[in-house]
Design a protein around this motif. Structure first.
Motif, PDB file in Angstrom:
ATOM      1  N   PHE A 120       0.827  -1.204   0.000  1.00 49.58           N
ATOM      2  CA  PHE A 120       0.000   0.000   0.000  1.00 49.58           C
ATOM      3  C   PHE A 120       0.857   1.248   0.000  1.00 49.58           C
ATOM      4  CE2 PHE A 120      -2.804  -3.257   1.538  1.00 49.58           C
ATOM      5  CZ  PHE A 120      -3.994  -2.959   0.910  1.00 49.58           C
ATOM      6  N   ARG A 173      -2.985   6.269  -0.451  1.00 48.09           N
ATOM      7  CA  ARG A 173      -3.331   6.635  -1.833  1.00 48.09           C
ATOM      8  C   ARG A 173      -3.610   5.348  -2.587  1.00 48.09           C
ATOM      9  NH1 ARG A 173       1.109   9.088  -0.325  1.00 48.09           N
ATOM     10  NH2 ARG A 173       0.978  11.279   0.230  1.00 48.09           N
ATOM     11  N   ARG A 174      -4.832   5.236  -3.081  1.00 43.58           N
ATOM     12  CA  ARG A 174      -5.230   4.024  -3.780  1.00 43.58           C
ATOM     13  C   ARG A 174      -5.239   4.287  -5.277  1.00 43.58           C
ATOM     14  NH1 ARG A 174     -10.365   2.913   0.058  1.00 43.58           N
ATOM     15  NH2 ARG A 174     -10.628   5.129  -0.313  1.00 43.58           N
TER      16      ARG A 174
END
Length: 127
Positions: A31, A50-51
Motif C-alpha cells: 500500500f 493513496r489508492r
C-alpha cells in the motif's frame, strides 16, 4: 505527579509505536501509505493511503480503550480537515479508524466506520 507523567509518556509511545507498525506493515503489503503531520486542532488523521485510481483514505490509528463512536467521529472530523486544507469535498475522501486489538497481530485490528461511509450513502445530517 511524576507517575502520571511517566504513564502518559508510555501511553503516547505505545500509540506512536502502533501507528508506525501499522504504516510499515501496510507498506510491506504494497500500500502507498504516508504519515500525516499533526496540525493541532485541525489534525488531518494519522495516515493517508493513496489508492490507484481511487479515493484517498484517511486512517486514524488507535491504541486505546475501545470507544467506537468517539474514534469514528474523530476520523470523520480529521477527514474533513484533510479535505478542506486541499480544496476537496469531504465526500471525495474516505476515513476509517483502525483500532489495535490487545494480544492480536496488526492484521487483526478493527476497522471502524459507519454504514453511510462504507456504502457511500448520505449521512443523517445530509438528508
Amino acid at each position: 505527579m511524576t507517575d502520571v507523567a511517566a504513564r502518559n509518556r508510555r501511553n503516547r509511545r505505545r500509540g506512536a509505536d502502533w501507528e508506525s507498525e501499522l504504516r510499515d506493515r501496510l507498506r510491506e503489503a504494497g500500500f502507498d501509505i504516508e504519515r500525516l503531520r499533526l496540525t493541532g486542532k485541525d489534525d488531518e488523521g494519522d495516515h493517508i493511503v493513496r489508492r490507484p485510481g481511487g479515493r484517498p483514505l484517511i486512517i486514524e490509528a488507535k491504541n486505546a480503550t475501545f470507544k467506537p463512536s468517539v474514534f469514528v467521529r474523530e476520523a470523520q472530523r480529521e477527514r474533513d480537515n484533510y479535505a478542506r486544507h486541499r480544496g476537496l469535498a469531504p465526500a471525495d475522501v474516505d476515513a476509517v479508524a483502525i483500532v489495535r486489538r490487545r494480544g492480536a497481530s496488526w492484521r487483526e485490528a478493527y476497522v471502524l466506520t459507519t454504514v453511510a461511509e462504507y456504502f457511500g450513502l448520505p449521512g443523517e445530517a445530509d438528508r
